[in-house]
Design an enzyme around this catalytic site. Structure first.
Site, PDB file in Angstrom:
ATOM      1  N   ARG A 280      -0.151  -0.771  -0.123  1.00 60.48           N
ATOM      2  CA  ARG A 280      -1.324   0.079   0.044  1.00 60.48           C
ATOM      3  C   ARG A 280      -1.140   1.317  -0.830  1.00 60.48           C
ATOM      4  NH1 ARG A 280       0.536   3.893   3.633  1.00 60.48           N
ATOM      5  NH2 ARG A 280       1.936   3.212   5.273  1.00 60.48           N
ATOM      6  N   HIS A 284      -1.702   5.351   5.127  1.00 57.94           N
ATOM      7  CA  HIS A 284      -1.993   4.391   6.197  1.00 57.94           C
ATOM      8  C   HIS A 284      -3.389   4.630   6.755  1.00 57.94           C
ATOM      9  CE1 HIS A 284      -1.560   1.922   9.772  1.00 57.94           C
ATOM     10  NE2 HIS A 284      -1.927   2.956  10.496  1.00 57.94           N
ATOM     11  N   TYR A 293       7.446   9.717   3.473  1.00 58.10           N
ATOM     12  CA  TYR A 293       8.323   8.558   3.627  1.00 58.10           C
ATOM     13  C   TYR A 293       8.389   7.642   2.403  1.00 58.10           C
ATOM     14  CZ  TYR A 293       3.784   6.470   4.932  1.00 58.10           C
ATOM     15  OH  TYR A 293       2.478   6.057   4.966  1.00 58.10           O
TER      16      TYR A 293
END
Length: 408
Positions: A280, A284, A293
């Site tokens: 992606r 998110h 992250y």
């Protein structure tokens, strides 16, 4: 011993196995630069289908960009993008029959776009207005369409996977030659529902395709912290199920793999697990910050594998697309999405009576009593409920509630 079980010679010393001797390759046909690998077989994608796929991919990208911006402006409460995963979602959808059921997770708006979900339908759901079939009860991006064989999205993770097995069992009994495609992320594959669904599908031999979008992260948890095994595709072996791992950013590979999976499912009642290796490119959700992250270097590496640009170059190379068409369609889609959003924002909220409609054929006395108390409360304090109070004028709310309609 069952006929479908292999007879294995016994051994007389302990021998352990962890599956490392089984190597699952990645099926791919299209290079990141849009050219086809020399040893790849011919694609079965015709020009009309390819253009329809690309339009849906471009539409989804435009929709995502505009609606995330709307969320950032405070016009929308929440949004989730499909950006970077369009080939996995739309390529698989295009390989299905239009009457095959799709049970998705929450990042599969491209499947609806391919099947003809309109901009107004997207916007009415996102804004939860009077024309939203769910009457504003769902949060944004929880679409559904009975006409397009797309089960309404449910927030709890992985619940659609066993539902897909059950629905496919019904399709098997009906014998009309259809199957079910259920889409989920690799994080959802850690739920018990995933394993229950695969086992049930294999035991009862039902026409279901399990499509895992392995994008590397369950929100912020990388795959290295999710499981120790060889991805998701290898799990099919525990259920004696057909399995394939595909380059999820390769539209040709996704289309061909799903096309063959559908043939196995419909003609032989063989459940199939597809693991689409993708990424992606966005966060998110609108509530997430991926910089915490994952690195910019990682994101830039995957940008070079962008499925949209990859397909665009392939189409241009074949003479099925050109830069003028790209520019004109992009501008047209941007206007369409922006105009649709502005119209949806102006529509009234769902009729107040929809709070107690739809569940029962006739509203029970207790619910009716509670609703009348709510009406009285709003009438006493209309300034506190500026969105709901107008519905109490006239009979609009009562007519909408009685008919079970959507207020349109």
């Amino acid at each position: 011993m069952k006929k479908n079980q292999t007879t294995v010679k016994p051994v007389h010393k302990p021998i352990f196995a962890n599956g490392d001797d089984i190597q699952i390759p990645v099926f791919t046909q299209l290079k990141p630069d849009g050219t086809v690998y020399a040893d790849a077989g011919p694609s079965s994608l015709d020009q009309a289908t390819a253009r329809r796929i690309y339009r849906a991919m471009l539409y989804t990208r435009v929709l995502d960009e505009r609606m995330l911006a709307a969320q950032r402006q405070g016009r929308l409460s929440f949004y989730m993008q499909c950006t970077g995963e369009e080939a996995a979602v739309i390529g698989s959808t295009a390989a299905l029959d239009d009457a095959d059921m799709i049970m998705a997770q929450y990042r599969e708006q491209g499947a609806l776009a391919y099947r003809g979900f309109t901009t107004d339908e997207f916007m009415d759901q996102l804004f939860g207005n009077e024309r939203d079939p769910a009457h504003g009860r769902q949060m944004p991006i929880h679409y559904g369409s009975r006409d397009l064989y797309y089960l309404t999205i449910s927030s709890p993770l992985a619940t659609q996977i066993p539902q897909a097995t059950g629905y496919a069992y019904g399709q098997k009994l009906a014998g009309k030659g259809n199957c079910t495609l259920t889409i989920f992320g690799e994080g959802a594959a850690s739920e018990g529902d995933f394993h229950a669904a695969l086992n049930m599908a294999s035991v009862h031999k039902v026409p279901v395709i399990f499509l895992c979008r392995n994008n590397g992260y369950a929100i912020s948890t990388p795959v290295t912290e999710q499981f120790a095994g060889d991805g998701i595709a290898a799990r099919a072996f525990g259920y004696r199920m057909q399995s394939i791992r595909v380059d999820g950013n390769d539209i040709l590979a996704m289309y061909e793999a799903t096309r063959e999976a559908r043939r196995l499912a419909v003609e032989h009642n063989e459940p199939v697990l597809i693991e689409a290796m993708t990424y992606r490119l966005a966060a998110h959700s609108s509530s997430d910050d991926p910089s915490g992250y994952r690195s910019k270097k990682e994101e830039e590496a995957w940008q070079k594998k962008d499925p949209l640009r990859r397909m665009q170059r392939w189409l241009i190379e074949r003479g099925w697309w050109n830069e003028d068409e790209e520019r004109e369609l992009t501008e047209s889609l941007r206007r369409e999405v922006l105009d649709g959003m502005k119209q949806a924002e102006k529509r009234r909220p769902p009729a107040l009576e929809t709070l107690v409609s739809d569940v029962y054929a006739e509203t029970p006395p207790l619910l009716r009593e509670q609703f009348e108390a709510l009406e009285a409360h709003i009438r006493r304090h209309p300034e506190t409920y500026p969105r709901s109070a107008p519905w109490l004028d006239g009979e609009t709310a009562r007519r909408t509630g009685d008919s079970g309609g959507n207020g349109a």
